[in-house]
Design an enzyme around this catalytic site. Sequence first.
Site, PDB file in Angstrom:
ATOM      1  CB  CYS A  23      -1.527   5.874   1.913  1.00 26.34           C
ATOM      2  SG  CYS A  23       0.142   5.860   2.804  1.00 26.34           S
ATOM      3  CG  HIS A  37      -2.888   4.049   5.789  1.00 28.29           C
ATOM      4  ND1 HIS A  37      -2.686   3.976   4.353  1.00 28.29           N
ATOM      5  CD2 HIS A  37      -4.022   4.462   5.828  1.00 28.29           C
ATOM      6  CE1 HIS A  37      -3.840   4.276   3.695  1.00 28.29           C
ATOM      7  NE2 HIS A  37      -4.822   4.620   4.530  1.00 28.29           N
ATOM      8  CG  ASN A  96      -8.343   5.332   4.289  1.00 30.69           C
ATOM      9  OD1 ASN A  96      -7.133   5.682   4.066  1.00 30.69           O
ATOM     10  ND2 ASN A  96      -8.778   4.277   5.070  1.00 30.69           N
TER      11      ASN A  96
END
Length: 465
Positions: free
Chosen positions: A90, A384, A406
């Site tokens: 991520c 994250h 995201n």
Amino acid sequence: MKRILLSGILLAALTVSAQTKDGGITVGMLQQIERQNAPTASDRALRNALAANAIDNLAKNQLKAGTIDTYFSVETKKQSITDQKQSGRCWMFSGLNVLRSNFAKRTDSLTVSLSHDYLFFWDQLEKANLMLQGVIDTGKKPIDDQRVQFFFHYPLNDGGTFCGVADLAEKYGLVPSEVQPETYSADNTSRMSAIIKSKLREQGIELRHMVAEGKKAKDIEKRKTEMLGEIYHMLVITLGEPVREFTYAFKDKNGKAVTPARKYTPKDFYQEIVGGPLNGTFIMVMNDPRREYYKTYEVEYDRHTYDGHNWKYLNLPMEEIEALAIASLKDGRKLYSSYDVGKQLDRKRGYCDLDNFDYASLFNTTFGMDKADRIATFDSGSTHAMTLTAVDLDADGKPLKWKVENSWGSDWGQQGCLIMTAEWFREYMFRLVVDKQYVSAKLLSDFEQKPLMVMPEDPLFQMDE
């Protein structure tokens, strides 16, 4: 029958008593626990419901289940949503999202999709070198030393921060995703990672033996290089050989080529996309209420210690971090940011609110720790990274809610995005990377303080995945 039952209870009590040591669960304690937990009709109903339903389905707060307000008073330009698949990259996806957004803003019409596979190859090789060199540097310490165990316990991982993106991109350059697309192992890293970890541990033991035997430094370095050659080969097999040169034409948002095709090296392409150095142009800030604010900290043995920069950050109150984010977003600049994304996350709606789920009422208890306590006890921390892209401000300029891009695909949440309330943001947001042009002279001066060193085992310094 009563006599038999009484004998059974007595035998069970004696057995518990015989097995219990100081600090264990005694018969008296069990009796007290059972008395205070005499089942009620509500308990029986909940137990029946939970036997066939997920906890979150029953804890879902229906008062918060209405339509989500998707208006944002300050919003950067939309860009395509990426998907990290079954990998912990991520941090790289968010970092490259920021770079391609900056490129689109600077050129006003050109778009680009950057290869994660290419940068991940070099990331894994450098992390392998960190492990092997760390084992050499600690070779005279016992195998159960905390730092030695750190290298053997975590010889390799997918995680990182924006600092890694800056180091890797400057050193190895960038390539378009069309030139070096994702492989299966890039999208699904667990098996590849497990195999390479096993090899690194084997190599690490050999290097420790060489140190113990008093081998010359140049011989140890030579052997380490041979070992990295083996890791390089394994990475080529799983991720593909890194591109050295390619031909590319830039396209507009409609996919039409608007520049002549030309040859690039990855370093040439980096210059086209970024336009200059990344390191030195940004600062990382963090909210850690356990530590003193307006102080700079550095994480020892960050994953680019030998081949880049340790992870360094300035610890700030949330209101300072919010001001930095707002200033950047108002100027059309997206930001790398990280969160404890699993807390109170409504995955279906892509929405984070402190009251999405009422676990306290479901279990008839309370959850009263503050942010500092949650961090200190490993109950919360950055897990994250996502790309901060919008904020909604009230009449006084205070944030009401935030939005991030995201990297879980465009069919997730709010068309690939996540909306979070201002209250949730303050509790579960941790890291932000901001360009220095939006940072005050005082904070820039604070960032240049000699950093205090913190250990990688700290609960807040896990890598973003």
